[in-house]
Structures are given as structure tokens and as C-alpha cells.
Design an enzyme around this catalytic site. Structure first.
Site, PDB file in Angstrom:
ATOM      1  N   HIS A   1      19.148 -29.538 -52.966  1.00  0.00           N
ATOM      2  CA  HIS A   1      18.302 -29.177 -54.104  1.00  0.00           C
ATOM      3  C   HIS A   1      19.078 -28.503 -55.232  1.00  0.00           C
ATOM      4  O   HIS A   1      18.827 -28.760 -56.414  1.00  0.00           O
ATOM      5  CB  HIS A   1      17.167 -28.257 -53.628  1.00  0.00           C
ATOM      6  CG  HIS A   1      15.975 -28.264 -54.520  1.00  0.00           C
ATOM      7  ND1 HIS A   1      14.724 -27.913 -54.092  1.00  0.00           N
ATOM      8  CD2 HIS A   1      15.821 -28.585 -55.825  1.00  0.00           C
ATOM      9  CE1 HIS A   1      13.857 -28.008 -55.085  1.00  0.00           C
ATOM     10  NE2 HIS A   1      14.501 -28.422 -56.146  1.00  0.00           N
TER      11      HIS A   1
ATOM     12  N   TYR B   1       9.040 -26.444 -52.250  1.00  0.00           N
ATOM     13  CA  TYR B   1       7.683 -26.597 -52.799  1.00  0.00           C
ATOM     14  C   TYR B   1       6.612 -26.241 -51.776  1.00  0.00           C
ATOM     15  O   TYR B   1       5.452 -26.031 -52.142  1.00  0.00           O
ATOM     16  CB  TYR B   1       7.448 -28.025 -53.268  1.00  0.00           C
ATOM     17  CG  TYR B   1       8.390 -28.537 -54.316  1.00  0.00           C
ATOM     18  CD1 TYR B   1       9.248 -27.686 -55.029  1.00  0.00           C
ATOM     19  CD2 TYR B   1       8.455 -29.899 -54.601  1.00  0.00           C
ATOM     20  CE1 TYR B   1      10.118 -28.176 -55.984  1.00  0.00           C
ATOM     21  CE2 TYR B   1       9.317 -30.397 -55.562  1.00  0.00           C
ATOM     22  CZ  TYR B   1      10.146 -29.538 -56.241  1.00  0.00           C
ATOM     23  OH  TYR B   1      11.008 -30.040 -57.189  1.00  0.00           O
TER      24      TYR B   1
END
Length: 269
Positions: free
Chosen positions: A118, A57
Site C-alpha cells: 500500500h 480500509y
């Protein structure tokens, strides 16, 4: 706020805030980082203490800035970040260490509450190798808990068989039309707490209509009913909004309980 006890013994707020578009130009996922902490400070004022971000992000430092600006202590917050499942982060012990250290530096903290892989990738043995490095950080107390994201049953099962420290969380996509019931049930059976990312996304008009009928029984919104359904079945939810009123609404899900009939209707959406 209600909490869930992870298999490590630590408590995690059952509602957190996603952050993947926070601190970016035009609130766009791919936008340039502008350091704007507005939405995060709004969320903190609304009562959020659980924030979910990731290296991918690019805004871990923005989350860290917001916590510093808030005036609260670091220990008042539960922070999650994630190491990308990409070779430059996973193909060696050194790469994993550099990833974890980069997250710590960005947050400006000496520990992270929860650190996830992730995304899985094809090489399951390499996933185990990455996991073993993360386990060392748990031993040191630098990572309080470790887990995975987007793992299916086969991938999670393999890790469970080879891990010294069991994954605490499996964060998966879960929303109307794609509840992912099977992996949620499997995770719970294994003592791995499921977390729902995007819990309010892709809800079509037909589903909203049915959810709103249920919501009217409690003077709630269709979105609040979705979140309530998830937490009643033991799923942590990570909604995200840039709107301060919706942020508050997403926390206001603790004053009612759904009937079994309502839960069955929701599960079938």
C-alpha cells in the site's frame, strides 16, 4: 468495458471502483463498519466488476459480501487489496503471511487478483523481503498478480532490480493539478501499469471550466473527460462515488476520443 493486459498476462478492467468509504457509517473513511453493501451492489448493477480495497480500509469483508449477494461468480470480478506498509504487517515473513491470509478470509475467496504494497517505507531491503513472500503466493496461484502503490521512481527502480516477479501495477495519486506525469511515464517504460487513485479529486473550478469546454464537444462531463484522458494514456482509473448516476457516468467513457490538442491542454492543468 476495455481491459489492459498486465505483465503477468492477465486482463484487468481499465475502470474500477474505489471502496474506501463503502460499508461504513455516514460514508466516512474512519466510520464504523456497518456492513452496508448498497453502493457496491449499485456499482455491480451499473457494470463494475473491478473493485479496489485494502486492509487499511477495514471493509474487505463488505466487498466479499457484495460479491456473494450479487449472484455473479467470483471469477466475474477482479479484486484488488493491499498490505499496509506498517511494521506490524511487514517486519517478518509471518506478519506478511498473516496479512495475506486475513485478506483471503475477509473476501471468503481462495485467490486475489491483485495484491499491492500500500505504501513504501524507508527500508528498501525490507520492502524486497515483503515482496519475496508475496512472490511465493504468486507461485501458488493464490495471488494472480502483485504490485505496489504510491512508489516513486527510486523505490520502484530498487524493487525492479531485486524482484524475481516484476510488479504488475503501480497505483498512484493522479488528478488535475497533480497528474504525476513522471512516475506514470517511468512505470509505463518499465512495463508496470499505472493506476490512478482519486482521479477526480481536488479538481478546482478553473480546471473544471476548461474541462467542461472540452466535454461539451462530446456531450460529456468534465469528470468523464478526466477519466478518458487517463485511459487514453494507458492509466487504469479507480473513481469512487456513492451516487448511482455518477457511478454509471464514470463507466460511460468509451464512446469518444480526445484530440492531441485537447490532451495537451488537459496535461497542462
Amino acid at each position: 468495458m476495455e481491459f489492459v493486459k498486465l505483465n503477468t498476462g492477465i486482463q484487468i478492467p481499465i475502470v474500477g471502483s474505489g471502496t474506501n468509504t463503502f460499508g461504513k457509517e455516514d460514508g466516512d473513511y474512519s466510520g464504523k463498519i456497518n456492513g452496508d453493501t448498497t453502493e457496491l451492489i449499485q456499482a455491480i448493477k451499473a457494470g463494475y466488476r473491478h473493485f479496489d480495497t485494502a486492509i487499511s480500509y477495514r471493509n474487505e469483508s463488505v466487498v466479499g459480501d457484495a460479491i456473494k449477494e450479487s449472484g455473479f461468480e467470483r471469477d466475474d470480478f477482479f479484486l484488488t487489496s493491499k498490505i499496509p506498509g506498517r511494521p506490524e504487517y511487514t517486519n517478518s515473513e509471518k506478519a506478511v503471511i498473516e496479512a495475506v491470509e486475513s485478506s483471503l478470509k475477509a473476501f471468503r475467496t481462495d485467490y486475489i487478483d491483485l495484491y499491492l504494497i500500500h505504501h513504501p517505507w524507508e527500508n528498501l531491503e525490507e520492502i524486497v523481503s515483503v515482496w519475496k513472500v508475496l512472490e511465493q503466493y504468486v507461485d501458488q496461484g493464490t495471488l494472480k498478480a502483485i504490485g505496489v502503490s504510491n512508489f516513486d521512481e527510486a523505490q520502484l527502480s530498487h524493487l525492479l532490480q531485486h524482484a524475481r516477479i516484476k510488479p504488475a501495477v503501480n497505483q498512484i495519486e493522479s488528478h488535475p493539478g497533480k497528474w504525476n506525469h513522471e512516475i506514470i511515464h517511468y512505470s509505463l517504460e518499465q512495463g508496470v501499469i499505472p493506476e490512478a487513485w482519486g482521479p477526480l479529486s481536488r479538481t478546482d473550478d478553473a480546471a473544471k471550466e476548461k474541462l467542461t469546454k472540452i466535454a461539451n464537444n462530446y456531450k460529456k462531463t468534465w469528470a468523464q473527460v478526466i477519466l478518458r484522458y487517463q485511459i487514453e494514456r494507458g492509466v487504469i482509473v479507480i473513481p469512487k462515488s456513492h451516487n448511482s448516476e455518477r457511478q454509471k457516468d464514470n463507466l460511460a467513457i468509451f464512446g469518444f476520443s480526445l484530440t492531441e490538442e485537447e490532451k495537451n491542454e488537459i496535461a497542462a492543468l
